[in-house]
Write a protein that holds these residues in place. Structure first.
Motif, PDB file in Angstrom:
ATOM      1  N   PRO A  86       0.802  -1.238   0.000  1.00 33.83           N
ATOM      2  CA  PRO A  86       0.000   0.000   0.000  1.00 33.83           C
ATOM      3  C   PRO A  86       0.834   1.287   0.000  1.00 33.83           C
ATOM      4  CG  PRO A  86      -0.367  -1.309   2.013  1.00 33.83           C
ATOM      5  CD  PRO A  86       0.539  -2.087   1.160  1.00 33.83           C
ATOM      6  N   ASP A  87       2.088   1.198   0.427  1.00 37.64           N
ATOM      7  CA  ASP A  87       2.874   2.442   0.508  1.00 37.64           C
ATOM      8  C   ASP A  87       3.572   2.808  -0.800  1.00 37.64           C
ATOM      9  OD1 ASP A  87       2.102   2.279   3.107  1.00 37.64           O
ATOM     10  OD2 ASP A  87       3.964   1.243   3.731  1.00 37.64           O
ATOM     11  N   THR A  88       3.381   1.957  -1.832  1.00 38.27           N
ATOM     12  CA  THR A  88       4.073   2.239  -3.095  1.00 38.27           C
ATOM     13  C   THR A  88       3.678   3.622  -3.613  1.00 38.27           C
ATOM     14  OG1 THR A  88       3.678  -0.070  -3.573  1.00 38.27           O
ATOM     15  CG2 THR A  88       4.572   1.274  -5.375  1.00 38.27           C
ATOM     16  N   PRO A  89       4.661   4.476  -3.925  1.00 37.09           N
ATOM     17  CA  PRO A  89       4.301   5.767  -4.524  1.00 37.09           C
ATOM     18  C   PRO A  89       3.753   5.535  -5.941  1.00 37.09           C
ATOM     19  CG  PRO A  89       6.679   5.471  -4.500  1.00 37.09           C
ATOM     20  CD  PRO A  89       6.097   4.293  -3.793  1.00 37.09           C
ATOM     21  N   PRO A  90       2.799   6.324  -6.368  1.00 31.74           N
ATOM     22  CA  PRO A  90       2.235   6.134  -7.709  1.00 31.74           C
ATOM     23  C   PRO A  90       3.293   6.376  -8.790  1.00 31.74           C
ATOM     24  CG  PRO A  90       1.468   8.210  -6.740  1.00 31.74           C
ATOM     25  CD  PRO A  90       2.256   7.504  -5.674  1.00 31.74           C
ATOM     26  N   ALA A  91       3.330   5.515  -9.770  1.00 32.56           N
ATOM     27  CA  ALA A  91       4.284   5.701 -10.871  1.00 32.56           C
ATOM     28  C   ALA A  91       3.632   6.609 -11.894  1.00 32.56           C
ATOM     29  CB  ALA A  91       4.605   4.345 -11.502  1.00 32.56           C
ATOM     30  N   ASP A  92       4.356   7.630 -12.292  1.00 28.92           N
ATOM     31  CA  ASP A  92       3.702   8.568 -13.205  1.00 28.92           C
ATOM     32  C   ASP A  92       4.062   8.298 -14.675  1.00 28.92           C
ATOM     33  OD1 ASP A  92       6.255   9.264 -13.070  1.00 28.92           O
ATOM     34  OD2 ASP A  92       5.964  11.319 -12.331  1.00 28.92           O
ATOM     35  N   PHE A  93       4.587   7.092 -14.940  1.00 30.60           N
ATOM     36  CA  PHE A  93       4.959   6.779 -16.321  1.00 30.60           C
ATOM     37  C   PHE A  93       3.724   6.347 -17.107  1.00 30.60           C
ATOM     38  CE2 PHE A  93       6.207   3.431 -19.362  1.00 30.60           C
ATOM     39  CZ  PHE A  93       6.944   4.237 -20.228  1.00 30.60           C
ATOM     40  N   ASP A  94       3.493   6.946 -18.249  1.00 31.55           N
ATOM     41  CA  ASP A  94       2.329   6.567 -19.046  1.00 31.55           C
ATOM     42  C   ASP A  94       2.711   5.454 -20.016  1.00 31.55           C
ATOM     43  OD1 ASP A  94       0.005   6.299 -20.396  1.00 31.55           O
ATOM     44  OD2 ASP A  94       0.236   8.145 -21.576  1.00 31.55           O
ATOM     45  N   TRP A  95       2.549   4.244 -19.542  1.00 30.97           N
ATOM     46  CA  TRP A  95       2.950   3.094 -20.360  1.00 30.97           C
ATOM     47  C   TRP A  95       1.989   2.854 -21.518  1.00 30.97           C
ATOM     48  CZ3 TRP A  95      -0.861  -0.507 -20.324  1.00 30.97           C
ATOM     49  CH2 TRP A  95      -1.765  -0.452 -19.242  1.00 30.97           C
ATOM     50  N   ARG A  96       0.749   3.324 -21.381  1.00 28.41           N
ATOM     51  CA  ARG A  96      -0.237   3.035 -22.434  1.00 28.41           C
ATOM     52  C   ARG A  96       0.222   3.528 -23.802  1.00 28.41           C
ATOM     53  NH1 ARG A  96      -5.221   1.273 -20.369  1.00 28.41           N
ATOM     54  NH2 ARG A  96      -5.128   1.371 -18.117  1.00 28.41           N
ATOM     55  N   ALA A  97       0.941   4.625 -23.786  1.00 28.20           N
ATOM     56  CA  ALA A  97       1.414   5.183 -25.055  1.00 28.20           C
ATOM     57  C   ALA A  97       2.411   4.247 -25.748  1.00 28.20           C
ATOM     58  CB  ALA A  97       2.072   6.535 -24.797  1.00 28.20           C
ATOM     59  N   SER A  98       3.011   3.353 -24.970  1.00 28.87           N
ATOM     60  CA  SER A  98       4.043   2.476 -25.539  1.00 28.87           C
ATOM     61  C   SER A  98       3.477   1.186 -26.122  1.00 28.87           C
ATOM     62  CB  SER A  98       5.046   2.087 -24.452  1.00 28.87           C
ATOM     63  OG  SER A  98       5.587   3.216 -23.859  1.00 28.87           O
ATOM     64  N   VAL A  99       2.200   0.905 -25.918  1.00 27.55           N
ATOM     65  CA  VAL A  99       1.681  -0.393 -26.348  1.00 27.55           C
ATOM     66  C   VAL A  99       1.604  -0.479 -27.871  1.00 27.55           C
ATOM     67  CG1 VAL A  99      -0.307  -1.947 -26.269  1.00 27.55           C
ATOM     68  CG2 VAL A  99       0.411  -0.736 -24.210  1.00 27.55           C
ATOM     69  N   ALA A 100       2.472  -1.321 -28.433  1.00 24.94           N
ATOM     70  CA  ALA A 100       2.493  -1.580 -29.882  1.00 24.94           C
ATOM     71  C   ALA A 100       3.201  -2.905 -30.055  1.00 24.94           C
ATOM     72  CB  ALA A 100       3.254  -0.477 -30.598  1.00 24.94           C
ATOM     73  N   PRO A 101       2.827  -3.685 -31.076  1.00 25.54           N
ATOM     74  CA  PRO A 101       3.418  -5.029 -31.191  1.00 25.54           C
ATOM     75  C   PRO A 101       4.936  -5.006 -31.138  1.00 25.54           C
ATOM     76  CG  PRO A 101       1.701  -4.730 -32.845  1.00 25.54           C
ATOM     77  CD  PRO A 101       1.839  -3.416 -32.129  1.00 25.54           C
ATOM     78  N   GLU A 102       5.546  -4.008 -31.800  1.00 26.08           N
ATOM     79  CA  GLU A 102       7.012  -4.033 -31.864  1.00 26.08           C
ATOM     80  C   GLU A 102       7.659  -3.575 -30.555  1.00 26.08           C
ATOM     81  OE1 GLU A 102       4.975  -2.294 -33.690  1.00 26.08           O
ATOM     82  OE2 GLU A 102       5.470  -0.187 -33.412  1.00 26.08           O
ATOM     83  N   ARG A 103       6.851  -3.048 -29.614  1.00 24.54           N
ATOM     84  CA  ARG A 103       7.418  -2.619 -28.339  1.00 24.54           C
ATOM     85  C   ARG A 103       7.431  -3.733 -27.294  1.00 24.54           C
ATOM     86  NH1 ARG A 103       7.942   2.834 -27.059  1.00 24.54           N
ATOM     87  NH2 ARG A 103       8.970   1.982 -25.219  1.00 24.54           N
ATOM     88  N   PHE A 104       6.675  -4.817 -27.578  1.00 25.28           N
ATOM     89  CA  PHE A 104       6.640  -5.900 -26.591  1.00 25.28           C
ATOM     90  C   PHE A 104       7.940  -6.687 -26.567  1.00 25.28           C
ATOM     91  CE2 PHE A 104       1.929  -5.606 -27.100  1.00 25.28           C
ATOM     92  CZ  PHE A 104       1.652  -5.317 -25.778  1.00 25.28           C
ATOM     93  N   GLN A 105       8.245  -7.163 -25.409  1.00 24.87           N
ATOM     94  CA  GLN A 105       9.348  -8.127 -25.337  1.00 24.87           C
ATOM     95  C   GLN A 105       8.947  -9.269 -24.404  1.00 24.87           C
ATOM     96  OE1 GLN A 105      12.766  -6.011 -23.961  1.00 24.87           O
ATOM     97  NE2 GLN A 105      11.899  -5.581 -21.947  1.00 24.87           N
ATOM     98  N   LEU A 106       9.481 -10.452 -24.718  1.00 25.86           N
ATOM     99  CA  LEU A 106       9.148 -11.629 -23.936  1.00 25.86           C
ATOM    100  C   LEU A 106      10.465 -12.279 -23.537  1.00 25.86           C
ATOM    101  CD1 LEU A 106       6.997 -13.615 -22.922  1.00 25.86           C
ATOM    102  CD2 LEU A 106       7.060 -14.712 -25.165  1.00 25.86           C
ATOM    103  N   ARG A 107      10.657 -12.422 -22.235  1.00 26.52           N
ATOM    104  CA  ARG A 107      11.892 -13.040 -21.751  1.00 26.52           C
ATOM    105  C   ARG A 107      11.577 -13.866 -20.534  1.00 26.52           C
ATOM    106  NH1 ARG A 107      16.078  -8.244 -21.944  1.00 26.52           N
ATOM    107  NH2 ARG A 107      16.311  -8.151 -24.191  1.00 26.52           N
TER     108      ARG A 107
END
Ligand code: FES
Ligand code: FES
Lengths: 807, 159
Positions: free
Chosen positions: A566-587
């Motif tokens: 519960p104490d995690t500070p909110p992350a202000d990174f907007d990841w939604r803008a990065s969603v694209a097939p070529e941006r995914f990685q699987l490891r």
């Protein structure tokens, strides 16, 4: 960089094998299973006058006795010149005349021995020269189509001719010629041969077979089903754990068809298993050969011509081993640069045991002659053996006289590496009584599969289950060489899953896709390429699915993370803008976006994505993809000896230092060095195992191994009289180096390396012996008797204290 | 005849209808312990190596009747209760001492006998001790390394 590639990793089946849980053909049982035994010929060549099976049939526990008289004929073999049970005549000691199915192996053996066969002996042929004499008796009077034959020469033609050899020969500054021979070799798989055949109630066949060619075997067995009146029925070939292959599984065998006939006749599963002495006597050994070679060079040591004539004693029938010359042509035309070349061969039927392929497939036979003879040329020309090889070294980008397109080639590095590691310049010379010397030899082999059949392809099917496990189905066979290890690593890396989550499907024609077979060092190359193609498709499908599904999965992950922390500070990174097939990685089974800050909930377990896709409202999907890879190579025109039969070529050099005891003729290997252009290392542990294992076979080939025959009968059918190297013989330091040329056609840049290890070993040893004591042995194996005889012939019983050739 | 012995810590009785059965056939047949392999049937290859009373024995040369009352260990019983792999097995897996694996059970049993005898054998002794176990695949280098590693693992376990 890949976390798995190029790192040592135990093979996936290692623990199963270490605990005795792997199932070999020897270990498989089926309910109601019967055991088969074969009655073999007692003559090298004889007409069968009658077979009386009555006594055998009366033995308690016998369920069927079959002969050519009471079963349909099944034709087999590369030239279809063989039949499963012989009716008319026998052509070798190991011809199958009758067979029995019984409730246990002892009863079956007893019944097989009780069969009475009456023969009329015929004159027999035990060497190719007399088989080619005018008026020699014919081993086969007719071919498979019933046309009369007039000679014992097999109707197979492999030739090559380039340049003007007559002119080159007369212009050569130095020329030497010699005749070199190699013996019959028993492949000596530690697990002997066997098969288990079973029909289902619809008369489809399942066969557990010790094979390297499950799909070609399926074709052969389906053809057998037609021949026994079951046209349209199918065969399922299952490949259990193999106790070695080494080429023994490249053909289908009479014993397999006999198991099929007995299963068909009795309606029960029937197993046949060879004991060791039977394996020696009744399984085809490696081809023997005689190679006549001459080579010449100009005053500067540049090779100007090479003339090669091969005679192969094929024995009584043709196997795929009859296509050895296709591979012999590779070194003959393409090891070192030679502008004028003749190559031809004759394959001869005799009444010896019929031979089949073994690791290297003609290449060790030819390289033995070529590299031994090249040292003779170096001596005649007064050039250092290492130097003559450097002068004539193949280079990347060259097209050889056979039309082989050499892409990457590390031969120069291999030769120089051996020289350095062996301390070439400082070695040699005679010690007191024991004489030391150094020698080297190189090799070229197909590195990107070898096309000797119209297809040279491999298929791979990849399937991800709901829990993130990846199943790899390939038709390639792991006979111990480590194909499954290579596939595991490549699959983990290319798809992006944890290697422990990769499962290799048991080779089974009903679940695995087509593969032409595991030979020609091709497994990891072709199946690996197919796998990479499939992985690409799999990732594309996963990443497409992730476009809609990833945001929700992240949202869920974020909520549960925050609930837990519960104490995690909110992350202000907007990841939604990065969603694209070529941006995914699987490891390692984790899906995430490239170039994002390390926010824990952005990493999604692959299994969650798969399940979300599976249960997606309005229609889910599954993740199964397939790919088919057929290398960019050509089926050569064998009569002209032209065609780029492989996608790339593996080059390598071995060097060896030996010590010869001139009193006993014993040769001790002091050190061995192998430098090999492997393209790229996938699993160093498996790679080393392949090279060292092959070198040990090469040492056996060079120094001890030979199947001894007398008038067609095998005299040494056991490991006491047929010696293979033990841990005591292979006790010398073995220095391995890999040149990574990063082959563009190879999976991750890798080339095939299954066979190269043994190819140059024998000539390297022979060259070292020559360096040590000044005598050349031209027949393998170089036994103490042969070496002593050569020493005495050369020195007339006065073996000098200094080598005549001391550097 | 009736045969009683201890197999991998478990008391076993089985009948030998002929009395002349080989131990290898009884293990692999009625007792279904197929981890022990037959490579030659003549004492030449070591694929059938097992331990009888802690001593290395070729099961293909041993009559089943000879182990009456004895403690027999096969590859199936090498790992002590519960653990998946014994030190020798782990070492073979880790070091790449296994290819086709047909020689492996016998080879590993020989290694157990060797390390029981000498916990830290020099290389020449390792090679001598394995000379009766033929392997066609590996060329033995990684097997010898596995033996060294097994010796190490055993020492660690003993601590
Ligand atoms: S099977 Fe017992 S030693 Fe080979
Ligand atoms: S691993 Fe195949 S015989 Fe040893």
């Amino acid at each position: 960089m890949s976390p798995y590639l190029g790192k040592a990793r135990p093979r996936p089946d290692a623990a199963e094998k270490a605990t005795g849980r792997a199932e070999y053909i020897h270990d498989i049982r089926r309910p109601g299973m019967l055991h088969a035994a074969i009655r073999f010929s007692e003559h090298a060549h004889a007409r069968i006058k009658g077979i009386d099976t009555l006594k055998a049939e009366r033995i308690r526990g016998v369920r069927a006795v079959i002969t050519a008289q009471n079963t349909p004929e099944i034709r087999l073999g590369f030239l279809r010149d063989n039949v499963a049970l012989k009716g008319e005549k026998v052509r070798q000691f190991r011809d199958e005349v009758a067979a029995v199915a019984a409730i246990d192996p002892d009863v079956a053996a007893e019944a097989a021995a009780a069969i009475e066969v009456e023969y009329e002996p015929l004159p027999a042929l035990f060497d190719p020269a007399s088989a080619l004499d005018e008026g020699a008796p014919l081993v086969h009077e007719r071919d498979a189509a019933g046309r009369p034959l007039e000679t014992n020469l097999m109707p197979v033609h492999f030739r090559h001719s380039s340049g003007d050899i007559t002119a080159a020969r007369s212009a050569a500054a130095h020329a030497v010629s010699g005749e070199f021979s190699t013996p019959l070799i028993q492949q000596s798989c530690m697990g002997t041969a066997g098969a288990l055949a079973e029909f289902d109630p619809r008369m489809n066949l399942t066969i557990w077979a010790k094979t390297q060619i499950p799909f070609l075997a399926q074709r052969d067995f389906n053809s057998a089903l037609s021949q026994i009146g079951l046209a349209g029925r199918n065969t399922r070939v299952i490949v259990p754990a193999l106790g070695g292959g080494f080429g023994t599984g490249l053909d289908t065998h009479c014993y397999e068809y006999i198991a099929i006939l007995l299963a068909w006749r009795t309606g029960k599963p029937v197993k046949i298993l060879y004991k060791r002495d039977q394996e020696f006597a009744y399984l085809s050994p490696r081809q023997s050969s005689t190679v006549r070679i001459s080579q010449g060079c100009d005053a500067g040591g540049r090779l100007t011509f090479r003339d090669v004539h091969v005679t192969q004693d094929n024995g009584a029938y043709g196997s795929w081993g009859a296509t050895y010359p296709s591979v012999m042509m590779i070194p003959a035309t393409s090891l070192y640069r030679v502008p004028n070349i003749e190559f031809d061969c004759e394959l001869v039927y005799t009444n010896n045991t019929y031979a089949q392929a073994m690791r290297g497939y003609g290449n060790p036979e030819l390289t033995w002659a070529l590299e031994s003879n090249l040292d003779e040329l170096a001596e005649a020309a007064g050039i250092d053996p290492l130097e003559i090889r450097r002068i004539n070294c193949n280079e990347p980008g060259e097209v050889t006289p056979m039309g082989l397109r050499v892409t990457t080639c590390g031969l120069r590095e291999c030769i120089e590496g051996v020289g350095e590691r062996l301390g070439w310049k400082n070695k040699g010379g005679w010690g007191a009584g024991k004489k030391r010397g150094v020698g080297l030899a190189s090799m070229v082999h197909v590195g990107g599969s070898g096309r000797i059949y119209r297809s040279d392809a491999s298929g791979v099917i990849l399937r991800l289950d709901d829990y993130g496990n990846l199943y790899v189905a390939s038709g390639g066979v792991d006979m111990g060489q480590g194909l499954h290890s290579a596939l595991q690593i490549m699959a983990a890396d290319s798809v992006g899953v944890d290697p422990e989550r990769v499962f290799i499907t048991q080779t089974d024609t009903s679940t695995c896709p087509w593969d032409v077979g595991t030979h020609a060092s091709r497994g990891a190359f072709t199946a690996g390429n197919a796998l990479l193609m499939a992985a690409e498709k799999m990732r594309r499908q996963l990443f497409e699915a992730a476009i809609d599904l990833y945001p929700d999965l992240v949202e869920q992950a974020r909520r549960s993370w925050i609930r837990a922390n519960p104490d995690t500070p909110p992350a202000d990174f907007d990841w939604r803008a990065s969603v694209a097939p070529e941006r995914f990685q699987l490891r390692n089974n984790l899906l995430s976006l490239r170039d994002t800050p390390p926010i824990p909930w952005l990493e999604i377990d692959l299994a969650k994505l798969i399940r979300a896709a599976h249960f997606r409202a309005g229609g889910g999907e599954m993740f199964t993809v397939e790919a088919f890879y057929d290398p960019p190579s050509e089926l050569p025109d064998w009569e002209r000896g032209q065609g780029n039969m492989s996608a790339c070529y593996t080059y390598g050099t071995q060097g060896v230092e030996v010590e010869v005891d001139t009193d006993t003729g014993d040769v001790k290997i002091v050190a061995m060095v192998s430098v090999l252009d492997v393209g790229r290392v996938i699993n160093p542990q498996a790679l080393r195992g392949q090279i060292v294992g092959a070198i040990a076979q090469g040492v056996g080939y060079a120094l001890y191994e030979q199947v001894i025959t007398e008038k067609g009968r095998i005299l040494n059918p056991n490991f006491t009289d047929y010696k293979i190297p033990t841990a005591v013989e292979i006790d010398f330091p073995l220095d391995l180096e890999y040149i990574e040329t990063d082959e563009p056609a190879g999976p991750y840049g890798a080339k095939g390396i299954g066979e190269p290890g043994l190819t140059p070993t024998a000539p390297a040893i022979a060259n070292a012996i020559f360096d040590a004591v000044g005598v050349r042995v031209r027949d393998l194996p170089i036994t103490p008797e042969r070496l002593l005889a050569a020493l005495h012939a050369r020195y007339d019983d006065h073996i000098p204290r200094r080598a005549p050739n001391a550097r | 005849m009736e045969l009683n012995f201890t197999l991998n810590g478990v008391p076993i009785s089985c009948s030998l209808p002929r009395g002349s059965e080989l131990l290898l056939d009884v293990l692999r047949g009625p007792l279904e312990q197929t981890g022990t392999k037959e490579g030659c049937g003549k004492g030449e290859c070591g694929a059938c190596t097992i331990l009888v009373e802690g001593r290395m024995v070729n099961a293909c040369l041993t009559l089943a009747a000879e182990v009456e009352g004895c403690e027999v260990t096969t590859i199936e019983g090498l790992a002590a209760g519960g653990s998946e792999l014994a030190a020798e097995q782990r070492a073979f897996v880790e070091q790449g001492g296994i290819q086709c694996g047909f020689c492996s059970p016998g080879m590993i049993m020989s290694v157990r006998a060797l390390l029981d005898r000498d916990p830290d054998p020099p290389e020449a002794e390792i090679r001598r001790a394995l000379a009766g176990n033929l392997c066609r695949c590996t060329g033995y280098s990684q097997i010898v390394e596995a033996v060294r590693r097994a010796a190490e693992l055993r020492r660690e376990e003993a601590r």
